[in-house]
Enzyme design. Structure first.
Site, PDB file in Angstrom:
ATOM      1  N   CYS A   2       0.854  -1.180   0.000  1.00  0.00           N
ATOM      2  CA  CYS A   2       0.000   0.000   0.000  1.00  0.00           C
ATOM      3  C   CYS A   2       0.891   1.230   0.000  1.00  0.00           C
ATOM      4  CB  CYS A   2      -0.932  -0.018   1.220  1.00  0.00           C
ATOM      5  SG  CYS A   2      -0.075  -0.129   2.805  1.00  0.00           S
ATOM      6  N   ILE A  52      -3.104  -7.904  -0.753  1.00  0.00           N
ATOM      7  CA  ILE A  52      -2.282  -9.001  -1.259  1.00  0.00           C
ATOM      8  C   ILE A  52      -2.364 -10.212  -0.325  1.00  0.00           C
ATOM      9  CG2 ILE A  52       0.050  -9.712  -1.909  1.00  0.00           C
ATOM     10  CD1 ILE A  52      -1.030  -7.571  -3.760  1.00  0.00           C
ATOM     11  N   GLY A  74       4.200  -2.636   2.336  1.00  0.00           N
ATOM     12  CA  GLY A  74       5.171  -3.646   1.948  1.00  0.00           C
ATOM     13  C   GLY A  74       4.681  -5.053   2.189  1.00  0.00           C
ATOM     14  N   ILE A 289       8.511  -6.629 -22.944  1.00  0.00           N
ATOM     15  CA  ILE A 289       8.286  -5.426 -23.745  1.00  0.00           C
ATOM     16  C   ILE A 289       9.480  -5.185 -24.649  1.00  0.00           C
ATOM     17  CG2 ILE A 289       9.262  -3.843 -22.017  1.00  0.00           C
ATOM     18  CD1 ILE A 289       7.029  -1.848 -22.823  1.00  0.00           C
TER      19      ILE A 289
END
Length: 622
Positions: A2, A52, A74, A289
């Site tokens: 967060c 999470i 974290g 990517i």
């Protein structure tokens, strides 16, 4: 995962609540799933949550019955073992979250608790029992924590924009911070672009008494990459494999949501995917990517080969020039500060794609810094040459010689006069992010006289002069480039997309194992030079031969050729902000611009950092 914010202030309850709410609203992207606030006389804490672990009952702030309140950004990877230990000591748990483990561990052990946490974290604790606010940052510096003092107040936040949201006006630009940025392309440790706003360092604790205002900062962990002696009886490759696999496993299992990985064509991310597969984590998404015109540097085929080998659900982005430049203002807003690493926008686009499928992505940051991935065979040859040429010279003679040679060579001679041939690396201050010298900046700088950035960088080579010179470079990179460029980029770009990045190579037990390994484990025995030797041993039978034999490329995107095309199309460099002209002379910049228009790589890198300062000014300072 967060973001956290807070302040100590003499404001009344309503004003305090309003300011904390404004700070928290500024970082909603870091945690769109939940929010929480703790208010008490003189202090306010708040958080935004990206759920999470323990999705249903992990709400923050968390409190104890005797007056301790905590917010936390974290993940703690050893929280289950710590929880089991605390339960044997009589602590009861209401949730399954790692946050409650931190709270109870602090309650049980006080300041000693934080050194026991394996993870990435920024923590704020209001301990009413001690009339104290405590701020903590993880040992490596994976999660940022900004702090500011303003008219007797203390403010803190996971991002600078939250601090700006509650100040009456924008602070002044810090001239020394800008001067150093122009050389490094990232903000130096301890500084930000704003005067009066700084950062808590990795492995540090800030303690502030609410009534008296007394404040102290202490360090509870510090990296030391001094190599240990080689032990012929140890199997370093096996030890590394065990540590690495345990790190990857801990980073995957500490999640109640889907986990994926960023996958380039290199060894680091390939090793992570290989370990995840062998551990049995099957429903695994990978993300890669590249850019139009990448040519022979295009890593998508290599990434695709790794994805096929391990059966991942693979996603690719082929980025056009317009995609890249159209997103730069969003990138600047997300960073809050000038940031001259041209790969930031690519990571931002990659994070957006990943967040459509997972909430957590594993990334390979830290491998090069721990295992000398940037080292070249030429570096070893130079070390041997310096040892042969200058080793026998008396140190007083080296000191005298420094008076008669060029300034760059003089700094090397002075360092060797103090510490012997092994100190020459510190004298070079050959930091990985260095792009513009102090003399080059002086030609276009319009600000006041500054302390040379060379002096700052030289101070980062903090190992004893008796340490191996390559280890000295590792030490400098680990505490600066890694934290302020790579990890800051990973945090800011992913969190802007509400995605959590995890970095298994920086799992604390693995870091502590790596930092004491001999040079033979990092670059192979004498005569068998191999960067990241123990990692290469791990992947040797796991990754495709094309990946194993590919040259090191970094983040190979055609950004600088694109930039050169835009410069030529515009007839040179045209600033977009007013504030830019207060610091940079366009006349003095002409030689760099001319070389950049000719597609000279070094000039393009130099001008890119300057251009990103210009773009930052347009967003934040005009």
């Amino acid at each position: 995962m967060c973001g956290i914010v807070g302040l100590i202030s003499a404001d009344g309850p309503e004003r305090l609540a309003s300011r904390v709410a404004a700070m928290n609203a500024a970082i909603v992207h870091r945690g769109p799933d939940d929010a929480g606030v703790h208010l008490a006389p003189g202090v306010g804490l708040a958080m935004r949550r990206l759920s999470i672990i323990d999705l249903s009952t992990g709400h923050q702030p968390m409190t104890t019955a005797d007056g301790v309140a905590l917010v936390f950004n974290g993940e703690i990877y050893n929280y289950r073992s710590l929880r089991a230990e605390l339960e044997t000591r009589g602590y009861a748990f209401r949730t399954q979250s790692d946050t409650e483990v931190i709270l109870n561990l602090y309650h049980a052990e006080g300041m000693a608790a934080f050194a026991r946490l394996h993870g990435m974290f920024a923590i704020a604790i209001h301990d009413q029992r001690r009339d104290e606010l405590i701020l903590v940052r993880d040992q490596i510096g994976i999660k940022p924590l900004y702090i500011a003092r303003h008219e007797g107040e203390l403010l803190f936040a996971s991002e600078i924009k939250a601090i700006l949201a509650t100040l009456p006006c924008r602070p002044a630009i810090d001239p020394q911070g800008l001067w150093d940025y122009l050389s490094l392309r990232f903000m130096a440790p301890d500084r930000t672009i704003w005067a009066g706003i700084g950062k808590l360092g990795p492995g540090q604790i800030l303690r502030r008494k609410l009534c008296s205002g007394d404040q102290s900062i202490e360090t509870f962990w510090q990296a030391d990459l001094t190599p240990g002696p080689f032990d012929i009886g140890r199997d370093y490759a096996r030890e590394f494999a065990d540590q690495f696999v345990a790190a990857v496993d801990s980073h995957i299992v500490a999640a109640d949501v889907p986990v994926g990985a960023f996958l380039s064509g290199g060894l680091d991310s390939g090793a992570i995917v290989a370990a995840a597969s062998e551990l049995g984590h099957r429903a695994f998404h990978t993300f890669s990517i590249s850019g139009d015109g990448a040519g022979g540097d295009d890593e998508l085929p290599l990434a695709r080969a790794v994805a096929r080998r391990f059966g991942t659900t693979h996603h690719e982005i082929r980025m056009a020039r317009s995609d890249y430049f159209d997103t730069l203002d969003d990138v600047v807003r997300a960073f809050d500060e000038p940031y001259g690493d041209a790969t930031g926008a690519a990571l931002y686009l990659l994070s957006q794609r990943a967040s459509d499928h997972v909430k957590v992505a594993l990334s390979g940051e830290g491998s090069d810094e721990l295992l000398l991935g940037y080292t070249r065979a030429a570096d070893l040859a130079t070390l041997a040459k310096v040892e042969r040429r200058y080793g026998p010279m008396p140190r007083p003679l080296l000191k005298l010689a420094a008076r008669f040679v060029s300034p760059d060579r003089a700094s090397i001679f002075r360092a060797m006069a103090e510490g012997g041939p092994g100190a020459y690396r510190r004298g070079m201050a050959a930091h990985i992010g260095w792009t513009i010298s102090d003399a080059e900046k002086a030609a276009f700088w319009r600000g006041p006289d500054m302390v040379p950035s060379f002096d700052l960088v030289q101070g980062w080579y903090g190992l004893p002069d008796t340490a191996h010179p390559l280890a000295q470079s590792q030490q400098a990179d680990f505490g600066t480039w890694l934290v302020e460029d790579l990890l800051m980029k990973a945090d800011k770009m992913a969190m802007a997309a509400s995605l959590e990045t995890r970095v298994p190579f920086l799992h604390l037990p693995l870091v502590e194992w790596c930092q004491n390994t001999p040079m033979e484990a990092r670059i192979g025995p004498p005569g068998q030079f191999r960067t990241k030797a123990v990692l290469r041993d791990y992947v040797a039978t796991r990754l495709p031969d094309a990946v194993l034999n590919a040259p090191k490329r970094g983040f190979p995107l055609p950004i600088f050729p694109w930039f050169a095309e835009r410069l030529r199309d515009a007839g040179g460099y045209v600033p977009i902000s007013r504030e830019f002209h207060n610091w940079i002379s366009l006349e003095g910049l002409k030689p760099i611009v001319a070389r950049a228009c000719r597609n000279e790589r070094r000039a393009l890198e130099q001008l890119w950092g300057i251009a990103m300062f210009d773009r930052w000014c347009a967003v934040y300072a005009d």
